[in-house]
Design a protein around this motif. Structure first.
Motif, PDB file in Angstrom:
ATOM      1  N   ILE A   1       0.803  -1.331  -0.126  1.00  0.00           N
ATOM      2  CA  ILE A   1       0.025   0.060   0.107  1.00  0.00           C
ATOM      3  C   ILE A   1       0.725   1.413   0.037  1.00  0.00           C
ATOM      4  N   ALA A   2       2.287   1.135   0.234  1.00  0.00           N
ATOM      5  CA  ALA A   2       2.943   2.310   0.086  1.00  0.00           C
ATOM      6  C   ALA A   2       4.446   1.789  -0.201  1.00  0.00           C
ATOM      7  N   THR A   3       5.180   2.486  -0.773  1.00  0.00           N
ATOM      8  CA  THR A   3       6.694   2.349  -1.283  1.00  0.00           C
ATOM      9  C   THR A   3       7.430   3.676  -0.908  1.00  0.00           C
ATOM     10  N   SER A   4       8.399   3.526  -0.118  1.00  0.00           N
ATOM     11  CA  SER A   4       9.133   4.860   0.037  1.00  0.00           C
ATOM     12  C   SER A   4      10.560   4.638   0.629  1.00  0.00           C
ATOM     13  N   GLN A   5      11.404   5.579   0.770  1.00  0.00           N
ATOM     14  CA  GLN A   5      12.697   5.566   1.481  1.00  0.00           C
ATOM     15  C   GLN A   5      13.073   6.524   2.329  1.00  0.00           C
ATOM     16  N   ILE A   6      14.063   6.331   3.222  1.00  0.00           N
ATOM     17  CA  ILE A   6      14.276   7.079   4.361  1.00  0.00           C
ATOM     18  C   ILE A   6      15.563   7.574   3.914  1.00  0.00           C
ATOM     19  N   ALA A   7      15.548   8.956   4.109  1.00  0.00           N
ATOM     20  CA  ALA A   7      17.021   9.740   3.776  1.00  0.00           C
ATOM     21  C   ALA A   7      17.616   9.820   5.038  1.00  0.00           C
ATOM     22  N   LEU A   8      18.804   9.824   5.075  1.00  0.00           N
ATOM     23  CA  LEU A   8      19.877  10.169   6.447  1.00  0.00           C
ATOM     24  C   LEU A   8      20.406  11.405   6.446  1.00  0.00           C
ATOM     25  N   PRO A   9      20.610  12.255   7.526  1.00  0.00           N
ATOM     26  CA  PRO A   9      20.934  13.320   7.676  1.00  0.00           C
ATOM     27  C   PRO A   9      22.455  13.360   7.277  1.00  0.00           C
ATOM     28  N   LYS A  10      22.946  14.416   6.632  1.00  0.00           N
ATOM     29  CA  LYS A  10      24.199  14.631   6.432  1.00  0.00           C
ATOM     30  C   LYS A  10      25.488  14.646   7.532  1.00  0.00           C
ATOM     31  N   ALA A  11      24.905  15.414   8.564  1.00  0.00           N
ATOM     32  CA  ALA A  11      25.854  15.407   9.584  1.00  0.00           C
ATOM     33  C   ALA A  11      26.245  14.029  10.312  1.00  0.00           C
ATOM     34  N   THR A  12      25.115  13.203  10.350  1.00  0.00           N
ATOM     35  CA  THR A  12      25.257  11.894  10.800  1.00  0.00           C
ATOM     36  C   THR A  12      26.004  11.125  10.016  1.00  0.00           C
ATOM     37  N   CYS A  13      25.812  11.206   8.448  1.00  0.00           N
ATOM     38  CA  CYS A  13      26.659  10.358   7.483  1.00  0.00           C
ATOM     39  C   CYS A  13      28.071  10.971   7.558  1.00  0.00           C
ATOM     40  N   ASP A  14      28.449  11.984   7.810  1.00  0.00           N
ATOM     41  CA  ASP A  14      29.628  12.371   7.790  1.00  0.00           C
ATOM     42  C   ASP A  14      30.656  11.915   9.076  1.00  0.00           C
ATOM     43  N   GLU A  15      29.733  11.722  10.307  1.00  0.00           N
ATOM     44  CA  GLU A  15      30.299  10.996  11.396  1.00  0.00           C
ATOM     45  C   GLU A  15      30.558   9.650  11.115  1.00  0.00           C
ATOM     46  N   VAL A  16      29.543   8.736  10.665  1.00  0.00           N
ATOM     47  CA  VAL A  16      29.631   7.447  10.401  1.00  0.00           C
ATOM     48  C   VAL A  16      30.735   7.158   9.309  1.00  0.00           C
ATOM     49  N   TYR A  17      30.712   7.772   8.329  1.00  0.00           N
ATOM     50  CA  TYR A  17      31.674   7.578   7.263  1.00  0.00           C
ATOM     51  C   TYR A  17      33.087   7.783   7.626  1.00  0.00           C
ATOM     52  N   ALA A  18      33.255   8.578   8.775  1.00  0.00           N
ATOM     53  CA  ALA A  18      34.585   8.663   9.203  1.00  0.00           C
ATOM     54  C   ALA A  18      35.194   7.641   9.853  1.00  0.00           C
ATOM     55  N   THR A  19      34.580   6.512  10.238  1.00  0.00           N
ATOM     56  CA  THR A  19      34.800   5.324  10.763  1.00  0.00           C
ATOM     57  C   THR A  19      35.272   4.218   9.985  1.00  0.00           C
ATOM     58  N   ALA A  20      36.202   3.296  10.350  1.00  0.00           N
ATOM     59  CA  ALA A  20      36.707   2.224   9.528  1.00  0.00           C
ATOM     60  C   ALA A  20      35.770   1.464   8.729  1.00  0.00           C
ATOM     61  N   GLY A  21      35.811   1.170   7.452  1.00  0.00           N
ATOM     62  CA  GLY A  21      34.939   0.389   6.671  1.00  0.00           C
ATOM     63  C   GLY A  21      33.986   1.146   5.810  1.00  0.00           C
ATOM     64  N   TYR A  22      33.867   2.419   6.205  1.00  0.00           N
ATOM     65  CA  TYR A  22      33.007   3.283   5.115  1.00  0.00           C
ATOM     66  C   TYR A  22      33.757   4.342   4.443  1.00  0.00           C
ATOM     67  N   GLU A  23      34.883   3.924   3.984  1.00  0.00           N
ATOM     68  CA  GLU A  23      35.968   4.761   3.306  1.00  0.00           C
ATOM     69  C   GLU A  23      35.173   5.189   2.042  1.00  0.00           C
ATOM     70  N   THR A  24      34.704   4.158   1.202  1.00  0.00           N
ATOM     71  CA  THR A  24      34.290   4.677  -0.198  1.00  0.00           C
ATOM     72  C   THR A  24      33.070   5.557  -0.040  1.00  0.00           C
ATOM     73  N   SER A  25      32.430   5.536   1.043  1.00  0.00           N
ATOM     74  CA  SER A  25      31.146   6.427   1.239  1.00  0.00           C
ATOM     75  C   SER A  25      31.443   7.886   1.470  1.00  0.00           C
ATOM     76  N   VAL A  26      32.661   8.323   1.860  1.00  0.00           N
ATOM     77  CA  VAL A  26      33.293   9.608   1.750  1.00  0.00           C
ATOM     78  C   VAL A  26      33.250  10.163   0.558  1.00  0.00           C
ATOM     79  N   THR A  27      33.824   9.770  -0.462  1.00  0.00           N
ATOM     80  CA  THR A  27      33.922  10.264  -1.765  1.00  0.00           C
ATOM     81  C   THR A  27      32.286  10.056  -2.464  1.00  0.00           C
ATOM     82  N   ASN A  28      31.712   8.964  -2.432  1.00  0.00           N
ATOM     83  CA  ASN A  28      30.494   9.162  -3.037  1.00  0.00           C
ATOM     84  C   ASN A  28      29.546   9.998  -2.539  1.00  0.00           C
TER      85      ASN A  28
END
Length: 178
Positions: free
Chosen positions: A112-139
């Motif tokens: 009955i519904a399809t959608s997506q959840i967007a994640l806030p940039k500030a949190t993405c920046d914090e998470v992507y500074a951790t090990a294992g997320y290195e390619t996410s920084v460039t993307n």
């Protein structure tokens, strides 16, 4: 039906690694704002490398980061997961579909519904500074909510509220009106 979507299931043995994320969706009526108990939510997202289990090279033999939950009396479903990576061309996000019931979730024609959840940039920046997320920084540096092919028409109703910490675990919460 499962709440912890990090491990694979049905004979597959992989587990998705990454920063701990609890995803809490509250399903409400668009006309009354009342909680919609009994609705089923199918949720899925990519791993920290930007791969989707079952579909992406390197993860086709896994089925982690996928699950279904039935909303309780408060209309809420909660999944234990990891923070998804950012892959080329897309803003970091989590997919979901809503079904009228758990039994109805076995047939895509019932959604009955399809959608997506967007994640806030500030949190993405914090998470992507951790090990294992290195390619996410460039993307992430190459995309914005305004240029994303899903969120470019407006993301205000799809942007999760994040609480917690990278070290102690994050929670992404969103109220979804259907």
């Amino acid at each position: 039906m499962r709440s912890d979507i990090r491990p694979s299931f049905a004979g597959l043995s992989g587990t998705a690694d990454g920063v701990s994320l609890t995803i809490a969706l509250t399903i409400v009526s668009a006309s009354t704002c009342e909680p919609l108990a009994g609705r089923a939510v199918y949720l899925w997202h990519c791993d920290r490398l930007g791969r989707y289990s079952l579909y992406s090279a390197g993860a086709t033999d896994q089925n982690y980061l996928r699950g279904v939950q039935e909303a309780g009396t408060s209309g809420t479903v909660t999944f234990t997961s990891i923070f998804p990576g950012c892959y080329s061309g897309r803003w970091p996000h989590i997919h979901f579909e809503v079904y009228p019931s758990l039994s109805g979730a076995t047939n895509v024609a019932n959604k009955i519904a399809t959608s997506q959840i967007a994640l806030p940039k500030a949190t993405c920046d914090e998470v992507y500074a951790t090990a294992g997320y290195e390619t996410s920084v460039t993307n992430l540096s190459r995309v914005s909510l305004a240029t994303d092919n899903v969120f470019s028409d407006g993301s205000a109703l799809e942007l999760a509220t994040i609480t917690g910490s990278v070290g102690g675990g994050l929670t992404a919460a969103l109220t979804v009106a259907i």
